[in-house]
Design an enzyme around this catalytic site. Sequence first.
Site, PDB file in Angstrom:
ATOM      1  N   HIS A 170      36.357  44.996  45.644  1.00  0.00           N
ATOM      2  CA  HIS A 170      37.053  45.579  44.491  1.00  0.00           C
ATOM      3  C   HIS A 170      38.556  45.686  44.779  1.00  0.00           C
ATOM      4  O   HIS A 170      39.396  45.290  43.960  1.00  0.00           O
ATOM      5  CB  HIS A 170      36.462  46.962  44.189  1.00  0.00           C
ATOM      6  CG  HIS A 170      37.153  47.701  43.090  1.00  0.00           C
ATOM      7  ND1 HIS A 170      36.699  47.719  41.787  1.00  0.00           N
ATOM      8  CD2 HIS A 170      38.277  48.461  43.089  1.00  0.00           C
ATOM      9  CE1 HIS A 170      37.512  48.457  41.046  1.00  0.00           C
ATOM     10  NE2 HIS A 170      38.476  48.916  41.815  1.00  0.00           N
ATOM     11  N   GLU A 171      38.894  46.204  45.963  1.00  0.00           N
ATOM     12  CA  GLU A 171      40.306  46.351  46.329  1.00  0.00           C
ATOM     13  C   GLU A 171      40.950  44.986  46.584  1.00  0.00           C
ATOM     14  O   GLU A 171      42.130  44.782  46.291  1.00  0.00           O
ATOM     15  CB  GLU A 171      40.450  47.256  47.561  1.00  0.00           C
ATOM     16  CG  GLU A 171      39.937  48.681  47.364  1.00  0.00           C
ATOM     17  CD  GLU A 171      40.594  49.391  46.196  1.00  0.00           C
ATOM     18  OE1 GLU A 171      41.810  49.184  45.960  1.00  0.00           O
ATOM     19  OE2 GLU A 171      39.911  50.156  45.501  1.00  0.00           O
ATOM     20  N   HIS A 229      42.349  43.480  43.458  1.00  0.00           N
ATOM     21  CA  HIS A 229      43.677  44.036  43.158  1.00  0.00           C
ATOM     22  C   HIS A 229      44.737  43.322  43.982  1.00  0.00           C
ATOM     23  O   HIS A 229      45.751  42.854  43.468  1.00  0.00           O
ATOM     24  CB  HIS A 229      43.737  45.525  43.525  1.00  0.00           C
ATOM     25  CG  HIS A 229      43.027  46.445  42.589  1.00  0.00           C
ATOM     26  ND1 HIS A 229      43.244  46.458  41.236  1.00  0.00           N
ATOM     27  CD2 HIS A 229      42.113  47.424  42.831  1.00  0.00           C
ATOM     28  CE1 HIS A 229      42.491  47.400  40.676  1.00  0.00           C
ATOM     29  NE2 HIS A 229      41.800  47.992  41.627  1.00  0.00           N
TER      30      HIS A 229
END
Length: 923
Positions: free
Chosen positions: A157-158, A161
């Site tokens: 998820h990170e 980003h």
Amino acid sequence: VMVVFRSVIFLLSFQLLHVAKGSMVWLNKNGYEDLVVAINPQVPEDANIILNTVNMIKSASNYLFEVTKHRFFFKSVKIIIPKTWKKKPNYSRLGTESYDKADVTIADPYMTHVDHPYTLHYRGCKEKGQYIRFTPNFLLDDDMTKFYGEKGRVFVHEWAHFRWGVFNEYSDHVPFYVSRNSEEASVKPTSCPAGVTGMPVFQNCSGDKCEKRHCRYDGQLYEKECIFIPDKQQNITCSVMYLQYIPSVVEFCDKNTHNREAPNMQNKMCNHKSTWEVIMESDDFRNASVLNASAPPSETTFTLLQTQDRAVALVLDVSGSMSLHSRIRHLHSAAEVFLRHIIEIGSWAGIVTFHSAASEKAPLQKITNDTARQKLVQCLPTSASGKTSICAGIRKGLQLITDKMNTSYGSEIVLLTDGEDSGIAACLDLVKQSRAKIHTIALGPLAAKELEEFSKLTGGVKHYAVDGASPSRLIEKFSAITSGSGDISEQSILLESKEQVVQHSGWMNTTVPIDITVGNDTFFIITWDLAQPFFFLMDPRGKEYGSSDFTIDNSNPGTARLSISGTAEVGDWQFHIKNVHTAAQVISVAAASQPAHSDVPPVSTAAHMSRANRAFNPVVVYAEVSQGFLPVLGATVIATIEKDGAAAVTLELLDNGAGADMMKNDGIYSRYFTTLQGTGRYSLKVNVHGRNTTTRLSLKQNRASYISGYRENGRIYMNAPRPTFADKEVQVKLGSFSRISTSSLVVNTGGDSAPIYPPCKVTDLHARIENKTIVLSWTAPGGDLDNGKADHYIIKSSENLLDLRDHFDRATSVNSSNLIPKEAGRKESFKIKSENFTIEHNTIIYFAIRAVDDTNLISEVSNIAQATWFIPPKASVPLDYDSNNDGANSTVIVAIVALCVVVVCTIVSSTVCVLQKQRGRLD
């Protein structure tokens, strides 16, 4: 010759891509190589941090391969171990990698119960982030899985980003919104996709005891603090940027599943595109094909690297041109500051000078005390002559380091030059093999145009200083060359640097605030270019330090310096300087200090400029202001940009979530730089000031989703609420503070003419309905991006979001002829009367705006705002709320059922008794 040279540079840059990026990760076919994870030196030694990091990334590699449809995985990872941890045989020597260039950092948050992972990402859609951060507790505590999900999934998820510039599809600020399906409107969770199942819950906690109930409506939406609890079992497979912890989630939202209505950052920043669409537009996606395999082709490999003592060679140009514009004198002053105050105790330093040949002025030696520092200062050059051979200086610098350390791996060279050199290509291969980091300082307008290649190849910093009448610019550049180890507790922080032309008998009065986070090893410097002025320094208690308290060396007679023993007094220190010379002269002052406490992070700032990956590729100026990892809000941030032959430009940077600034109140202050003066080097200096008021600190906004709870088989399971902080815990009385940060940028405009910019995109348009009047509000853009003033606005409306986005010109116009734009950064408000629209129950109208400047250049279409007229149902709870859950509701229901049973039994018993009596009478 120059064409051949540039070709060589290009080929070497292409071949050495992974070296050029330092600790930046690169894609080798489908596998990410050289991902750098760095542990902060303040983190206590714990081998489980390494073990759990390895396990997390291995798990992330498999999940990444799955969610990218068999495209990407993690091939090799480097983990930087702090120097403070014990040495082990399996720890290799650090090369060009460093903590401050790492892709992932592991550090304590400096606030209890703040363990959320986050990615520092303050540029636009599709642009890479700065770093991913985890806390040691997140990695060590198995309970964190309960709050954030499986750690490998959190990492992916990170990573999305950080690598691809996508954003969260949930929103902590707007967790619900009004959506219209067919003819009916209803309140939906901010999610992607739109079909996520679950229920809204309000949890009321007092101490460790929590009670949950149905959410009530407050206006059109649910009451504040209402949270959405998803079902653990979903019939959906996306999205990684919303519910990566749900077992069925193995995809990003794509064009078909994306929820374009949701008021989240992904829609706002990426123009309502899905995350998968953005990822498909990345360089990674274009350069990788689908692998015919069910798992990554290889397991992730890990290399452990340990930080060692810092070894720095100053490689300084003393060619004839350095005698011009007082350059050699200014170099002496700035290098003296570096050797006396900037380079840390325990480091190694040496000095090399070069013109057409190079010579060793001071061998590499350990800095153990002030005497060792003074010995090095005495070896600094004071004269200049001859031609320029940069490679001669590089070779001698690497040799100086190798003679003492037996290797150049992990060492640093600070290379300063003002001259051209056509032979730089001759030593690029040597630089590559050395694994040393080269920091460059280009001085003046004629410094070799290829100089920055050294920094680019090795991950060093690159600086540029224009010529000036004082050494202040070079002092700023040398002060910025710190170790990059992450240990800020022993690093000097530049508090003030200022120069001024002072007339005969005129005064220069300057205040330098010392706040509570700094004060150790504080020093002050005064410089002049013609004759010594009269001066004194007054501390906050009124004690005066006169010229006799300052030190003036014969080798550098234009500089006076004062060191404060112990910890400097908190408060305002005031310089009073009078020019007693018969003519005007330039006088400068500078001050720096180290943190007052090793366990209290100081206020710090980091500035840089970059070209944005959007229309016109404008230059954006950024300054991150923080205390530890907490953003500092409400500071005054002034940027000064210089270029040789051009007037300095001053900008106030803003943290208002408009124009160049992506997110409001995140501690990142930004502004577009629109007055480019053609191709060349630009120097940036940022002054940050906070006056004597309470400094507001904020939590990172772009953080991982906290799992409040979930519903499974009709039963609700709740976690403890995410920790909330009282005002006193996020407001700190630091006193007044001041900080200086510098950076540089090489710009190629493709010509010498300055580009012409339209107004910037409005990114914070908001719509609401008040008494059947629609009110629009936004931050005014400028005539040139976010500078100046636009000429007029074009406002459009539609009942279809995508029509407004894709066909703005065809949408219904809103008459805004009486609306005169304000100066950039001011708040705009515009009311639309109800007779222009049919406002009734279930009305949803979308609005967008474009700004036009006085040359008819038009901005991009703004973010799309939704105005809603929705009357929620009278029932305050959904009718399908399942009562079979734990907690107070279960207790109440059981009690009601038991009471009913008692009542029924009583009635039955009484009836039987009466019938028996009546039967007895009949008998």
